[in-house]
Structure formats: structure tokens, C-alpha cells
Write a protein that holds these residues in place. Structure first.
Motif, PDB file in Angstrom:
ATOM      1  N   UNK A 364       0.805  -1.228   0.000  1.00 48.93           N
ATOM      2  CA  UNK A 364       0.000   0.000   0.000  1.00 48.93           C
ATOM      3  C   UNK A 364       0.835   1.273   0.000  1.00 48.93           C
ATOM      4  N   UNK A 365       2.117   1.184   0.396  1.00 49.20           N
ATOM      5  CA  UNK A 365       2.972   2.362   0.405  1.00 49.20           C
ATOM      6  C   UNK A 365       3.680   2.566  -0.933  1.00 49.20           C
ATOM      7  N   UNK A 366       3.655   1.578  -1.790  1.00 51.87           N
ATOM      8  CA  UNK A 366       4.260   1.691  -3.127  1.00 51.87           C
ATOM      9  C   UNK A 366       3.304   1.034  -4.114  1.00 51.87           C
ATOM     10  N   UNK A 367       2.356   1.800  -4.630  1.00 56.25           N
ATOM     11  CA  UNK A 367       1.306   1.260  -5.489  1.00 56.25           C
ATOM     12  C   UNK A 367       1.795   0.969  -6.902  1.00 56.25           C
ATOM     13  N   UNK A 368       2.969   1.474  -7.273  1.00 58.60           N
ATOM     14  CA  UNK A 368       3.495   1.196  -8.600  1.00 58.60           C
ATOM     15  C   UNK A 368       5.011   1.068  -8.534  1.00 58.60           C
ATOM     16  N   UNK A 369       5.562   0.459  -9.610  1.00 63.52           N
ATOM     17  CA  UNK A 369       7.004   0.257  -9.741  1.00 63.52           C
ATOM     18  C   UNK A 369       7.426   0.922 -11.046  1.00 63.52           C
ATOM     19  N   UNK A 370       8.340   1.910 -10.968  1.00 58.88           N
ATOM     20  CA  UNK A 370       8.667   2.695 -12.162  1.00 58.88           C
ATOM     21  C   UNK A 370       9.913   2.210 -12.888  1.00 58.88           C
ATOM     22  N   UNK A 371      10.496   1.088 -12.473  1.00 59.50           N
ATOM     23  CA  UNK A 371      11.647   0.517 -13.162  1.00 59.50           C
ATOM     24  C   UNK A 371      11.380  -0.954 -13.435  1.00 59.50           C
ATOM     25  N   UNK A 372      11.781  -1.465 -14.598  1.00 57.67           N
ATOM     26  CA  UNK A 372      11.551  -2.890 -14.897  1.00 57.67           C
ATOM     27  C   UNK A 372      12.129  -3.781 -13.805  1.00 57.67           C
ATOM     28  N   UNK A 373      11.314  -4.688 -13.303  1.00 56.00           N
ATOM     29  CA  UNK A 373      11.702  -5.587 -12.219  1.00 56.00           C
ATOM     30  C   UNK A 373      11.486  -7.028 -12.652  1.00 56.00           C
ATOM     31  N   UNK A 374      12.429  -7.874 -12.302  1.00 56.50           N
ATOM     32  CA  UNK A 374      12.403  -9.280 -12.714  1.00 56.50           C
ATOM     33  C   UNK A 374      11.357 -10.051 -11.909  1.00 56.50           C
ATOM     34  N   UNK A 375      10.483 -10.781 -12.616  1.00 55.71           N
ATOM     35  CA  UNK A 375       9.487 -11.617 -11.948  1.00 55.71           C
ATOM     36  C   UNK A 375      10.129 -12.933 -11.518  1.00 55.71           C
ATOM     37  N   UNK A 376       9.909 -13.357 -10.279  1.00 53.90           N
ATOM     38  CA  UNK A 376      10.511 -14.611  -9.803  1.00 53.90           C
ATOM     39  C   UNK A 376       9.739 -15.832 -10.305  1.00 53.90           C
ATOM     40  N   UNK A 377       9.797 -16.083 -11.595  1.00 53.09           N
ATOM     41  CA  UNK A 377       9.010 -17.168 -12.182  1.00 53.09           C
ATOM     42  C   UNK A 377       9.528 -18.548 -11.809  1.00 53.09           C
ATOM     43  N   UNK A 378      10.833 -18.672 -11.487  1.00 49.16           N
ATOM     44  CA  UNK A 378      11.361 -19.985 -11.130  1.00 49.16           C
ATOM     45  C   UNK A 378      10.773 -20.486  -9.822  1.00 49.16           C
TER      46      UNK A 378
END
Length: 599
Positions: A364-378
Motif C-alpha cells: 500500500x505504500x508503493x502502489x506502482x514500480x517505475x523501473x523494470x523488475x524481474x518476476x521470480x518465475x522460477x
């Protein structure tokens, strides 16, 4: 007082003659006295009268039945006794007049494929408040697929739909527009940007992003009035001193710092932002709308806001430098978020995450991410010894999808690894658009979609079992359609040889799910579907004609066949006397859906 009581007892006792008591024991005498008691006599009389009354009623009823027949008893009973049903035998099938007619009788899927080749066009359904799915109709909803007459026999390169406007690229590469947001007076698709050899489209809230075959990116206003009155760039010509003004307003948004022989190959747009992918795997973003500047990090540029933007026009392209060294393969955009995956099977997300549509835990304190972030799909395959590789990304509204191929070494002489194709969904799913059979407000951890995961089929061409992958997902604002990459057949296309009359074509399975408030799923019912479901064939007239000519085994009178819509795969076919490379595609918009014939 005592004498009176004794007298009463004496009066109740009945004296027995001496000769009756002579041979009776003392144990039997009380029973005899009880049997001859006045109360017992009255009970016996009451029993006799009851038997007489019942007998009289039975006799009266019997007489009434004899006099009036069975009418009385037929009215008393709630149901009549079941009657034996007459056996109905299957009628012989209609004799086919040709091999092609025999194939149509044998297979509904073959008939669908043939009709899509013989009668190319656009089927649309859903909300019609903006005159998009039925431009010539006053209906508010189109509940089942209906052809748009303007596109009968027309082949398209691409089409995109919103509730109030739509755009398409015809076979020549010209832009067509319609809908109330384009013009309230126009009821048919109208050519706008012509002569640019356009290949694909994307739409924002109020602009159209178009890509040409040469890699040029155009930004065109939706409104016809703005196209006429807005600034028009001067066109160039190879003839010296020869120039003319274009007839509509537009802006070119091709990145300027492209390398040698590098060009834009793919575009995608949300409500306020757009992504551009180049042939070198570089990613660019820019503001694609004019109402609001992207403010939820969906551009992928850290700390970029309206106040901190560089000098120049507000929609100048920006390279997402964070992804340098990660050659991007596919891009996707939702309303306010972005997803990409690279050639090595990694997925990145940036933008709005208020519903978990980036695949990260809600903060709730960071509703968005403004830099590409790696999804932990593994992590999705932890404990399985499988290696996860992201193959495609899809997004729309506040929902996202990943297709993953998980490989695991197996002890086999034929194959060293076994591939499992899965589809994962995350984000907002309160109206069923996640496709996992549940209603979820916030799904921040990717969850598997059972209808598109862990499926296999036998391929007769390779004589092996292969995974069924998901070929494409078109995600609208709150609903989606998925095309499965199952083995299809287009053998009967006019050039095939050594075929029998029983060889047929069949297409790929296509399923719809999610919000159905505007009948955009095409089921004919206003019911949300949290699980991917089939719909009926698009050409219902042809299907009903086929059903009338053949009676399926075991089908009762009046029962309809359960044939599903299958989308036609790509094939070289004859259309209007010429050979074209043709397929059917699906496009989900904001409360609307379309299936069209694409080249």
C-alpha cells in the motif's frame, strides 16, 4: 356410607349361575367377569358399528364408480399412469452430392473452416453504445456474433476496438475508423490515413498508434474533427521542390537513435502509454494519450513525471535503458502497466501494481514500480526439478498472463527432456478474467490457469506426444480470449492430393472468459465466466442448415448439437480468384469482441 359403597360394588358385579362356575378354575374367573363388564360390551358395540360404517362407505363409493365410470378416480389422482413411448428409429443420413458435401456433413469444424475461406469478413459482438460492433444498428447490445456488412469479403491486417471507437487496417495498408468517438455522423468505417502501408495497430484512450512495414510509428487522433483541424506535417517527395500537406493530422513517433538497419517491429499501448520493440531487442516507451501524462511508472523510466520530463514534446520516445543487455522478445501493456520477456525466458514488469498485475506482493505504500523488475518465475516450480522459461506475455486492463515452458530431464531413450506448457495469470479477477474458476480481487502471485496448462496431444505427423501450447491471448479491459496451439488440419485446401471423401479440416480451439456485462463473451447470456468456455459457431445459419440435413446417433427429436467454434488456422486459399495467405484472429476490446479474416 360404607353400606352404600358396598351396594354399588354389588350392583356392578353380575352373578353367575352355579352351573357355569362349577368347572372353571379360580384363575379364569376374573377374565370372564371382565369380558362381561358393561364397558367391554360398549366397546364391542362401537367396533361393530365402525366396521358397518366403513363397509357402507365402501359400498357407496363402489356404486358411484360403477355409475360414473373412472371419472371420479381420474380426478382424484395427481398423475396419470405413464404411457409407453413409441420407439423412434434413426432416419438415414442425407446422401452427399459431392466429396465436399460429404465432408460438411461429417464435420462441423470442416464446415466452419470452409465458410471462413469462402466468406471472409468481420464478426463482432458486445456493447454497441458507441456504434462499433454494429455501426448501422440502434441496439445497445449485440448478444451473439454478427457480421459487419461493410467488411464482407474484405481481408484485414489488424483491428482494434474500444467501446466508442474502432480502427482497422485493410489489405492495402490503409487506416479505417468508425464509432461515435470518431464521428457521430458516420455510420460506416471511413478511410483516414492512406498510403502508409500500415501493418499493425494499438489504441490508447484517445489516439491510435500505427506501425508501417518500414518501421515508422504514427500517432493519430481518434476524433475526425481533430484530424481535420489539428497540425498536419508536411510530406516529402523524391521530386525536387515538390511537396504537399497531408489531409489529416498525425505525429511520427519513431525513435531517432536507432542503429543501422534497426527498425520498430512491434507496438503495444495502454490508456496513457505505449511500448515499441525494435529488431535489435531494444525497448522504447512514450506517452500515447493526450488527456493525462503517464504517472504510474508504466513508461519504465525511473522518476519520470510531467515535471521532470525532458524538453520537447510531451510524447517523445524514451529508451528503457534498464533493460540494456536483455534482448526483449515480446511486449504487452495493460491500462497502466507493462510486461516484457527476453530471449532467455525472463519476464519483467513495471507500472501499476494496485491489483497485483505485475506479479509482486501488494504494497500500500508503493502502489506502482517505475523501473523494470524481474518476476521470480522460477519460484513457481520450486521443488519440481523443472526449469521455467517464459515464452510469451499478455496483458489488458488490470490483468496479466504468462506462458511458461517447464522442462525436466527424464530417463528416456527418445527424449532427454519433457516439456510442460503452462499458463499463469495474476492481477484483478473479480469478474472472472483470471480464468482460474475463482473470483479474486487481488492476485499478486501468479496462479495457474488449468484450462491452458499441462495439456498434451498425439501428433500423427511426428508419431509422438506433444504439449498443447497457448498460441495467443487477446486481453480486453475485463475479458479475454485464448487460442490454443493444438494440431490443426488444412489439408483440404484445393491443392491437396490423395485425399478421401472422409478427410476433413479442423481449426484451433478458442475459449472465452471473464466479464460478460455487455455480452462480450458471445455466449448469448449476461453471465460472467471465471472458467474459459466455448461458444457456438459464428455462422449459425450454415450450422443450422447442416444440422437439418443430418440426424446424429442417439439424438432425440428437437435436441440441438453441441458444436463449438473453432478458429481457422493460416492456410493458402483462393479468395475472389486469387491465392492469399489467410487466417482468423480474435480481438478483445473494452466491452467488445471481434473475429476477423486476417492476411
Amino acid at each position: 356410607m360404607l353400606s352404600t359403597r358396598c351396594a354399588s360394588r354389588a350392583a356392578l358385579r353380575v352373578p353367575h349361575p352355579p352351573r357355569l362356575c362349577r368347572n372353571i378354575s379360580s384363575k379364569q374367573r376374573p377374565q370372564i367377569r371382565a369380558a362381561t363388564h358393561p364397558y367391554a360390551q360398549r366397546r364391542q358395540q362401537h367396533f361393530v358399528r365402525s366396521i358397518a360404517t366403513v363397509t357402507a362407505l365402501w359400498a357407496t363409493a363402489t356404486a358411484w364408480q360403477w355409475f360414473n365410470g373412472d371419472k371420479f378416480f381420474r380426478e382424484v389422482h395427481a398423475e396419470e399412469p405413464p404411457q409407453e413411448q413409441e420407439l423412434s428409429f434413426e432416419k438415414p443420413r442425407r446422401q452427399a452430392v459431392s466429396e465436399e458435401d460429404n465432408r460438411n456433413i461429417l464435420s462441423s469444424q470442416h464446415l466452419q473452416v470452409q465458410k471462413s475461406w469462402e466468406n471472409p469478413g468481420v464478426y463482432a459482438w458486445g456493447s454497441n453504445t458507441g456504434k462499433v460492433v454494429a455501426p448501422d444498428s440502434q441496439e445497445s447490445f449485440i448478444k451473439t456474433p454478427r457480421r459487419i456488412p461493410f467488411f464482407d469479403g474484405v481481408l484485414l491486417r489488424d483491428i482494434k476496438l474500444d467501446r466508442n471507437f474502432a480502427a482497422a487496417i485493410d489489405e492495402k495498408g490503409d487506416l479505417l475508423q468508425w464509432g461515435t468517438a470518431f464521428s457521430k455522423d458516420t455510420t460506416q468505417p471511413t478511410p483516414t490515413l492512406k498510403g502508409r502501408n500500415l501493418t499493425s495497430l494499438a489504441i490508447s484512450r484517445d489516439r491510435i498508434i500505427a506501425l508501417s512495414a518500414s518501421g515508422t510509428v504514427y500517432s493519430i487522433p481518434v476524433s475526425q474533427e481533430e484530424q481535420k483541424n489539428g497540425p498536419k506535417p508536411a510530406s516529402t517527395s523524391w521530386i525536387p521542390f515538390w511537396g504537399s500537406s497531408n489531409n489529416i493530422s498525425y505525429r511520427i513517433r519513431t525513435p531517432e537513435n536507432l542503429g543501422w538497419n534497426e527498425r520498430v517491429t512491434s507496438i503495444s499501448s495502454g490508456l496513457e502509454h505505449a511500448l515499441m520493440l525494435t529488431s535489435s531487442g531494444r525497448l522504447f516507451s512514450f506517452a500515447s494519450g493526450t488527456e493525462n501524462f503517464p504517472s504510474k511508472g508504466q513508461l519504465g523510466i525511473p522518476r519520470l513525471t510531467w515535471k521532470t520530463r525532458p524538453s520537447g514534446t510531451f510524447d517523445i520516445p524514451h529508451e528503457v535503458t534498464t533493460l540494456k543487455g536483455f534482448p526483449i522478445q515480446h511486449i504487452a501493456t495493460g491500462d497502466y502497466h507493462s510486461l516484457v520477456n527476453d530471449v532467455n525466458g525472463r519476464a519483467f514488469g513495471f507500472g501499476d501494481n494496485s491489483a497485483g498485475q505485475l506479479g509482486f506482493d501488494f504494497n500500500p505504500e508503493a502502489m506502482f514500480i517505475d523501473a523494470p523488475s524481474l518476476l521470480p518465475t522460477q519460484k513457481l516450480y520450486s521443488g519440481t526439478a523443472q526449469q521455467a522459461c517464459v515464452t510469451k506475455v499478455f496483458a489488458g486492463g488490470n490483468t496479466s498472463f504468462l506462458t511458461i515452458e517447464a522442462t525436466k530431464p527424464v530417463a528416456s531413450t527418445r527424449d532427454s527432456t519433457r516439456v510442460q506448457a503452462d499458463t499463469w495469470a495474476f492481477g484483478f479477477g473479480l469478474t472472472g478474467q483470471l480464468g482460474n474458476g475463482r473470483w479474486i480481487h487481488n492476485q499478486s502471485t501468479p496462479i495457474k490457469v488449468p484450462a491452458f496448462s499441462g495439456l498434451y496431444e498425439y501428433d500423427e505427423n511426428t508419431n509422438s506426444v506433444i504439449p498443447i501450447r497457448l498460441a495467443h491471448v487477446s486481453v480486453g479491459a475485463s475479458h479475454a480470449a485464448g487460442i490454443m496451439d493444438n494440431v490443426a488440419s488444412v489439408a483440404v485446401s484445393g491443392k491437396s492430393k490423395k485425399l478421401t471423401e472422409n478427410d476433413t479440416n479442423w481449426g484451433r480451439d478458442i475459449l472465452f472468459w471473464g466479464n460478460n456485462e455487455f455480452y462480450q463473451l458471445g455466449t448469448g447470456k449476461r453471465k460472467n465466466e471465471p472458467t474459459p468456455t466455448y461458444i457456438q459457431p459464428l455462422d449459425q445459419a450454415a450450422e443450422e442448415e447442416r444440422a437439418a440435413s443430418v440426424l446424429s446417433w442417439g439424438r432425440q427429436k428437437g435436441e440441438k448439437g453441441m458444436h463449438r467454434f473453432q478458429i481457422s488456422p493460416r492456410a493458402k486459399v483462393k479468395v475472389n480468384g486469387r491465392t492469399v495467405d489467410l487466417e482468423q484472429r480474435v480481438e478483445c476490446g473494452r466491452g467488445v469482441t471481434a473475429v476477423y479474416s486476417a492476411v
